[in-house]
Design a protein around this motif. Structure first.
Motif, PDB file in Angstrom:
ATOM      1  N   TYR A 123       0.866  -1.182   0.000  1.00  0.00           N
ATOM      2  CA  TYR A 123       0.000   0.000   0.000  1.00  0.00           C
ATOM      3  C   TYR A 123       0.897   1.225   0.000  1.00  0.00           C
ATOM      4  O   TYR A 123       1.646   1.466   0.955  1.00  0.00           O
ATOM      5  CB  TYR A 123      -0.910  -0.008   1.224  1.00  0.00           C
ATOM      6  N   VAL A 124       0.804   2.018  -1.064  1.00  0.00           N
ATOM      7  CA  VAL A 124       1.692   3.165  -1.235  1.00  0.00           C
ATOM      8  C   VAL A 124       0.936   4.460  -0.937  1.00  0.00           C
ATOM      9  O   VAL A 124      -0.022   4.813  -1.622  1.00  0.00           O
ATOM     10  CB  VAL A 124       2.273   3.195  -2.665  1.00  0.00           C
ATOM     11  N   HIS A 125       1.396   5.157   0.101  1.00  0.00           N
ATOM     12  CA  HIS A 125       0.890   6.493   0.410  1.00  0.00           C
ATOM     13  C   HIS A 125       1.581   7.521  -0.484  1.00  0.00           C
ATOM     14  O   HIS A 125       0.984   8.514  -0.879  1.00  0.00           O
ATOM     15  CB  HIS A 125       1.140   6.830   1.871  1.00  0.00           C
ATOM     16  N   TYR A 126       2.857   7.261  -0.754  1.00  0.00           N
ATOM     17  CA  TYR A 126       3.662   8.029  -1.687  1.00  0.00           C
ATOM     18  C   TYR A 126       4.982   7.272  -1.816  1.00  0.00           C
ATOM     19  O   TYR A 126       5.495   6.766  -0.815  1.00  0.00           O
ATOM     20  CB  TYR A 126       3.918   9.451  -1.157  1.00  0.00           C
ATOM     21  N   PRO A 127       5.547   7.146  -3.013  1.00  0.00           N
ATOM     22  CA  PRO A 127       6.788   6.375  -3.136  1.00  0.00           C
ATOM     23  C   PRO A 127       7.872   6.902  -2.202  1.00  0.00           C
ATOM     24  O   PRO A 127       8.131   8.111  -2.141  1.00  0.00           O
ATOM     25  CB  PRO A 127       7.176   6.561  -4.607  1.00  0.00           C
ATOM     26  N   GLN A 128       8.504   5.978  -1.476  1.00  0.00           N
ATOM     27  CA  GLN A 128       9.560   6.405  -0.566  1.00  0.00           C
ATOM     28  C   GLN A 128      10.944   6.236  -1.176  1.00  0.00           C
ATOM     29  O   GLN A 128      11.916   6.796  -0.662  1.00  0.00           O
ATOM     30  CB  GLN A 128       9.476   5.621   0.740  1.00  0.00           C
ATOM     31  N   TYR A 129      11.030   5.495  -2.284  1.00  0.00           N
ATOM     32  CA  TYR A 129      12.318   5.263  -2.936  1.00  0.00           C
ATOM     33  C   TYR A 129      12.260   5.695  -4.397  1.00  0.00           C
ATOM     34  O   TYR A 129      11.190   5.868  -4.981  1.00  0.00           O
ATOM     35  CB  TYR A 129      12.693   3.777  -2.858  1.00  0.00           C
ATOM     36  N   ASN A 130      13.468   5.865  -4.970  1.00  0.00           N
ATOM     37  CA  ASN A 130      13.625   6.182  -6.395  1.00  0.00           C
ATOM     38  C   ASN A 130      12.930   7.477  -6.798  1.00  0.00           C
ATOM     39  O   ASN A 130      12.595   7.668  -7.974  1.00  0.00           O
ATOM     40  CB  ASN A 130      13.107   5.026  -7.264  1.00  0.00           C
ATOM     41  N   ARG A 131      12.755   8.375  -5.858  1.00  0.00           N
ATOM     42  CA  ARG A 131      12.086   9.633  -6.181  1.00  0.00           C
ATOM     43  C   ARG A 131      12.992  10.562  -6.980  1.00  0.00           C
ATOM     44  O   ARG A 131      12.525  11.547  -7.558  1.00  0.00           O
ATOM     45  CB  ARG A 131      11.590  10.298  -4.900  1.00  0.00           C
ATOM     46  N   HIS A 132      14.274  10.222  -7.078  1.00  0.00           N
ATOM     47  CA  HIS A 132      15.169  10.997  -7.937  1.00  0.00           C
ATOM     48  C   HIS A 132      14.786  10.853  -9.408  1.00  0.00           C
ATOM     49  O   HIS A 132      15.250  11.621 -10.252  1.00  0.00           O
ATOM     50  CB  HIS A 132      16.622  10.554  -7.736  1.00  0.00           C
ATOM     51  N   ARG A 133      13.907   9.872  -9.709  1.00  0.00           N
ATOM     52  CA  ARG A 133      13.436   9.725 -11.088  1.00  0.00           C
ATOM     53  C   ARG A 133      12.387  10.770 -11.461  1.00  0.00           C
ATOM     54  O   ARG A 133      12.038  10.917 -12.630  1.00  0.00           O
ATOM     55  CB  ARG A 133      12.834   8.328 -11.274  1.00  0.00           C
ATOM     56  N   VAL A 176       1.894   9.074  -9.520  1.00  0.00           N
ATOM     57  CA  VAL A 176       3.301   9.219  -9.135  1.00  0.00           C
ATOM     58  C   VAL A 176       3.993   7.862  -9.146  1.00  0.00           C
ATOM     59  O   VAL A 176       5.134   7.734  -9.606  1.00  0.00           O
ATOM     60  CB  VAL A 176       3.424   9.882  -7.755  1.00  0.00           C
ATOM     61  N   VAL A 177       3.324   6.829  -8.644  1.00  0.00           N
ATOM     62  CA  VAL A 177       3.891   5.480  -8.667  1.00  0.00           C
ATOM     63  C   VAL A 177       4.170   5.052 -10.107  1.00  0.00           C
ATOM     64  O   VAL A 177       5.224   4.478 -10.412  1.00  0.00           O
ATOM     65  CB  VAL A 177       2.940   4.474  -7.989  1.00  0.00           C
ATOM     66  N   ASP A 178       3.256   5.343 -10.998  1.00  0.00           N
ATOM     67  CA  ASP A 178       3.440   5.014 -12.405  1.00  0.00           C
ATOM     68  C   ASP A 178       4.656   5.744 -12.969  1.00  0.00           C
ATOM     69  O   ASP A 178       5.450   5.177 -13.738  1.00  0.00           O
ATOM     70  CB  ASP A 178       2.176   5.379 -13.183  1.00  0.00           C
ATOM     71  N   ALA A 179       4.819   6.997 -12.591  1.00  0.00           N
ATOM     72  CA  ALA A 179       5.962   7.773 -13.079  1.00  0.00           C
ATOM     73  C   ALA A 179       7.290   7.217 -12.564  1.00  0.00           C
ATOM     74  O   ALA A 179       8.305   7.263 -13.259  1.00  0.00           O
ATOM     75  CB  ALA A 179       5.810   9.231 -12.674  1.00  0.00           C
TER      76      ALA A 179
END
Length: 375
Positions: A123-133, A176-179
């Motif tokens: 369950y993703v509230h907001y991605p916590q990793y790879n946000r540098h993408r 955002v997860v898709d991105a």
């Protein structure tokens, strides 16, 4: 009996993510042997009572990580200087869980995405990793540490597609997860039941309520400035700021309390019981959230569930809650003053469905996702 491990980095921030975690545990207890892996000072039963979650705390096996209370207290103590460190907590949590992973049939992460060695629901509230993408994101320039944590604990797209059901708390978060990962999660909005016992609209106080943890990202000083502005237009309005006050944010809480002390119409209440929150929501007309790009907006959904008129920034998942209404969404403090003052002057009444995000709907969706992975 099928054994399910629920992974949640910490309950100490006492917000919407923690409501989701404990609601997931409660939903799965009926069919599975559930263990909770967490790194927290906070007891699950105490928090479940505060949020009125029907959790059997005695039946829930809690697997603390690294002397959970001690480490949780240490991280909360240093948080004002280094930040909450949620991705780091998740790295520690994953390390502890993987030592025991072979004892479980399924993992359910309510701490966003994680690389785990067995089938999972995440369950993703907001991605916590790879946000540098991401190009335009608060974590896009997270630096070397962010990339290290991502290298250690982030799942690959192949992992997510092969053995994981990914859920998101809003359409906005799903985008955002898709991105970040190139997959489209199913949207399961968090649980927010209608709040019973509210008094009729005409008898409600002409006041604003802000509910949620007392933390800088909630921009509570903006809330005070907004009510200042509405009062300056001649409206007799007051403000209640109410919610959990984690030790990690103690310096900020003191600033908010100091600002309130200078105003006769602003009141701050820390760590109050659920009954007090529901009393305020059921007796006041307006609810306010000031955090931009709220990933869902539990407090905004609660305002609607209590029969209030809710106002929020024009970004994030809260747009979905407020049906994109221009007269309820704002992009600055002056715009928020305009929205609220206009609603007061026009005598607006609530018009949104208070039952849209019921806990029954949430629990059914979680159980169905788990069944698909288990069977």
């Amino acid at each position: 009996m099928t054994r399910v491990a629920v992974l949640h980095n910490t309950l100490d921030f006492q917000g919407g993510a923690d409501v989701v975690c404990l609601s997931v545990c409660a939903a799965l207890q009926r069919e599975y042997d559930v263990s909770l892996f967490t790194l927290s000072e906070t007891e699950p039963g105490v928090l479940a009572e505060r949020f009125d979650i029907d959790l059997d705390a005695d039946a829930l096996t809690v697997r603390p990580a690294f002397g959970s209370e001690r480490v949780g207290r240490l991280l909360s103590t240093v948080a004002p200087f280094v930040g909450p460190q949620l991705p780091f907590r998740s790295v520690l949590l994953r390390a502890v869980f993987e030592r025991r992973a072979d004892r479980y049939d399924l993992a359910v992460s309510t701490a966003n995405e994680l690389s785990v060695s067995l089938p999972s629901v995440q369950y993703v509230h907001y991605p916590q990793y790879n946000r540098h993408r991401l190009r335009d994101d608060e974590g896009a320039t997270g630096g070397l540490l962010h990339r290290i944590w991502s290298g250690i604990a982030a799942p690959t797209r192949t992992e997510l597609e092969r053995s994981t059901s990914v859920l998101a708390n809003s359409e906005w978060t799903a985008g955002v997860v898709d991105a970040v990962y190139g997959i489209e999660p199913a949207v399961v909005h968090p649980p927010v039941d209608p709040i019973e016992g509210g008094i009729p609209w005409d008898s409600r106080e002409r006041g604003v309520v802000v509910v949620g943890r007392l933390a800088p990202d909630k921009r509570l000083l903006d809330a005070i400035e907004i009510v200042d502005g509405v009062c300056a237009r001649g409206h007799d309005l007051h403000l209640h700021i109410v919610g959990g006050a984690p030790r990690a944010y103690r310096d900020y809480v003191e600033r908010v309390e100091s600002a309130a002390a200078d105003r006769s119409y602003v009141f701050v209440e820390r760590d109050v019981p659920r009954a007090r929150i529901e009393e305020l929501l059921g007796t006041h007309r307006y609810g306010l959230n000031c955090k931009p790009e709220e990933h869902f907006g539990m407090s905004v959904a609660e305002y609607v569930a209590a029969g209030m008129i809710a106002f929020a920034p024009d970004s994030g998942g809260q747009r979905e809650i407020l049906a994109g209404r221009d007269d309820r969404l704002f992009d600055s403090v002056p715009a928020a003053v305009d929205c609220i003052a206009t609603a007061v002057e026009n005598g607006d009444r609530p018009a949104l469905d208070p039952d849209r995000f019921s806990s029954d709907r949430f629990e059914d969706a979680i159980r169905q996702a788990v069944r698909r992975r288990v069977h």
